[in-house]
Design a protein around this motif. Structure first.
Motif, PDB file in Angstrom:
ATOM      1  N   GLY A  43       0.792  -1.221   0.000  1.00  0.00           N
ATOM      2  CA  GLY A  43       0.000   0.000   0.000  1.00  0.00           C
ATOM      3  C   GLY A  43       0.823   1.270   0.000  1.00  0.00           C
ATOM      4  N   LEU A  44       2.145   1.139  -0.040  1.00  0.00           N
ATOM      5  CA  LEU A  44       3.011   2.323  -0.034  1.00  0.00           C
ATOM      6  C   LEU A  44       3.321   2.738  -1.461  1.00  0.00           C
ATOM      7  CD1 LEU A  44       4.927   4.327   1.439  1.00  0.00           C
ATOM      8  CD2 LEU A  44       6.690   2.579   1.293  1.00  0.00           C
ATOM      9  N   ASN A  45       3.104   4.022  -1.745  1.00  0.00           N
ATOM     10  CA  ASN A  45       3.412   4.571  -3.058  1.00  0.00           C
ATOM     11  C   ASN A  45       4.467   5.648  -2.864  1.00  0.00           C
ATOM     12  OD1 ASN A  45       3.255   5.228  -5.773  1.00  0.00           O
ATOM     13  ND2 ASN A  45       1.580   6.660  -5.464  1.00  0.00           N
ATOM     14  N   LEU A  46       5.516   5.594  -3.664  1.00  0.00           N
ATOM     15  CA  LEU A  46       6.651   6.492  -3.483  1.00  0.00           C
ATOM     16  C   LEU A  46       6.744   7.470  -4.645  1.00  0.00           C
ATOM     17  CD1 LEU A  46       9.947   5.194  -2.163  1.00  0.00           C
ATOM     18  CD2 LEU A  46      10.049   6.452  -4.280  1.00  0.00           C
ATOM     19  N   ASP A  63       3.047   8.009  -0.092  1.00  0.00           N
ATOM     20  CA  ASP A  63       1.596   7.951   0.089  1.00  0.00           C
ATOM     21  C   ASP A  63       1.278   6.639   0.775  1.00  0.00           C
ATOM     22  OD1 ASP A  63       1.350  10.334  -1.362  1.00  0.00           O
ATOM     23  OD2 ASP A  63       1.231   9.254  -3.252  1.00  0.00           O
ATOM     24  N   TYR A  64       0.618   6.720   1.939  1.00  0.00           N
ATOM     25  CA  TYR A  64       0.374   5.518   2.734  1.00  0.00           C
ATOM     26  C   TYR A  64      -0.759   5.787   3.719  1.00  0.00           C
ATOM     27  CZ  TYR A  64       1.512   1.447   5.636  1.00  0.00           C
ATOM     28  OH  TYR A  64       1.456   0.270   6.326  1.00  0.00           O
ATOM     29  N   ALA A  65      -1.625   4.815   3.910  1.00  0.00           N
ATOM     30  CA  ALA A  65      -2.722   4.898   4.893  1.00  0.00           C
ATOM     31  C   ALA A  65      -3.571   6.164   4.712  1.00  0.00           C
ATOM     32  CB  ALA A  65      -2.159   4.819   6.319  1.00  0.00           C
ATOM     33  N   ASP A  66      -3.971   6.458   3.474  1.00  0.00           N
ATOM     34  CA  ASP A  66      -4.773   7.655   3.151  1.00  0.00           C
ATOM     35  C   ASP A  66      -4.097   8.944   3.618  1.00  0.00           C
ATOM     36  OD1 ASP A  66      -6.855   6.192   1.962  1.00  0.00           O
ATOM     37  OD2 ASP A  66      -7.708   5.764   3.941  1.00  0.00           O
ATOM     38  N   GLY A 158      -0.653   6.395  13.457  1.00  0.00           N
ATOM     39  CA  GLY A 158       0.262   5.357  13.938  1.00  0.00           C
ATOM     40  C   GLY A 158       1.004   4.682  12.798  1.00  0.00           C
ATOM     41  N   LYS A 159       0.284   4.426  11.694  1.00  0.00           N
ATOM     42  CA  LYS A 159       0.911   3.768  10.542  1.00  0.00           C
ATOM     43  C   LYS A 159       1.960   4.667   9.899  1.00  0.00           C
ATOM     44  CE  LYS A 159      -2.959   0.772   9.318  1.00  0.00           C
ATOM     45  NZ  LYS A 159      -4.056   0.538   8.370  1.00  0.00           N
ATOM     46  N   VAL A 160       1.644   5.958   9.777  1.00  0.00           N
ATOM     47  CA  VAL A 160       2.581   6.889   9.131  1.00  0.00           C
ATOM     48  C   VAL A 160       3.786   7.150  10.044  1.00  0.00           C
ATOM     49  CG1 VAL A 160       2.834   9.237   8.227  1.00  0.00           C
ATOM     50  CG2 VAL A 160       0.830   7.872   7.630  1.00  0.00           C
ATOM     51  N   GLU A 161       3.546   7.238  11.350  1.00  0.00           N
ATOM     52  CA  GLU A 161       4.665   7.410  12.288  1.00  0.00           C
ATOM     53  C   GLU A 161       5.593   6.201  12.225  1.00  0.00           C
ATOM     54  OE1 GLU A 161       2.248   7.982  15.716  1.00  0.00           O
ATOM     55  OE2 GLU A 161       1.647   9.984  15.033  1.00  0.00           O
ATOM     56  N   ASP A 162       5.014   5.009  12.116  1.00  0.00           N
ATOM     57  CA  ASP A 162       5.800   3.788  12.006  1.00  0.00           C
ATOM     58  C   ASP A 162       6.627   3.799  10.715  1.00  0.00           C
ATOM     59  OD1 ASP A 162       6.490   1.068  12.901  1.00  0.00           O
ATOM     60  OD2 ASP A 162       5.355   0.435  11.133  1.00  0.00           O
ATOM     61  N   LEU A 163       6.013   4.285   9.623  1.00  0.00           N
ATOM     62  CA  LEU A 163       6.725   4.412   8.352  1.00  0.00           C
ATOM     63  C   LEU A 163       7.908   5.369   8.501  1.00  0.00           C
ATOM     64  CD1 LEU A 163       6.937   4.000   5.247  1.00  0.00           C
ATOM     65  CD2 LEU A 163       5.263   5.838   4.994  1.00  0.00           C
ATOM     66  N   PHE A 164       7.666   6.525   9.149  1.00  0.00           N
ATOM     67  CA  PHE A 164       8.734   7.514   9.364  1.00  0.00           C
ATOM     68  C   PHE A 164       9.865   6.890  10.180  1.00  0.00           C
ATOM     69  CE2 PHE A 164      10.581  11.235  11.617  1.00  0.00           C
ATOM     70  CZ  PHE A 164      10.890  12.035  10.535  1.00  0.00           C
TER      71      PHE A 164
END
Length: 193
Positions: A43-46, A63-66, A158-164
């Protein structure tokens, strides 16, 4: 307030991320973008953000988790971090644009929550909410701008923080002035060296 990840001077960053190249797991299949490496996930778009005149890559958009997460790695002095000073600069810029900004303690440390007017939109709806996050590492600083669902929705946040946190910064050994963008590059096509 004790840190669950240890009481290291970096607030536990070395164990929770974002990571320095020396701390990254060498067997993980990172996407190599030069100054940073990103762990692929479903689901990750770069997107690479390119400066038109110089054609150099100035930021990586994820782009991730809306949500959107724009990241930029910068060189930093060995002795002090850049995030405190950078927050002051961002705060001033947003206020000059007629936006509202507040500082709060977030899961990644101090962050700014901003409401920025959008050019050409009517006053009632023409606002964009963004979270500015930053982490100081060894001789580098990673800045992130979060937009979309992760500005208000706890699960998306939480999902975006985890990605960061999963990002690896590759500072390199060459001397660089503090605040210089660590060079970014196109990822190699799969299957090429």
């Amino acid at each position: 307030m004790s840190d669950v990840n240890g009481t290291a001077a970096d607030g536990g960053r070395a164990s929770t991320g974002p990571f320095d190249e020396s701390e990254a797991n060498p067997v993980r299949p990172y996407i190599d973008l030069g100054g940073i490496k990103v762990l692929p996930r479903e689901g990750l778009n770069l997107r690479l953000e390119v400066e038109e005149q110089s054609k150099r890559i100035v930021a990586v958009g994820l782009d991730y988790a809306d949500s959107t997460l724009q990241v930029q790695p910068f060189a930093a002095p060995r002795s002090t971090g850049l995030w405190d000073e950078t927050r002051d600069q961002i705060r001033q810029q947003i206020r000059q644009q007629g936006g509202r900004v507040e500082e709060r303690e977030g899961p990644l440390g101090p962050e700014l929550l901003a409401e920025v007017p959008v050019a050409g939109a009517d006053a009632a709806t023409g606002k964009r909410v963004a979270r500015f996050v930053g982490v100081d590492g060894p001789r580098w600083f990673l800045r992130g701008v979060i937009g979309g669902a992760a500005t208000g929705d706890i699960e998306a946040a939480g999902k975006v923080e985890d990605l960061f946190r999963s990002i690896v910064v590759v500072r390199g050994g060459s001397p660089m002035p503090p605040r210089d963008l660590i060079p970014l590059k196109m990822p190699a096509a799969p299957g090429t060296a």
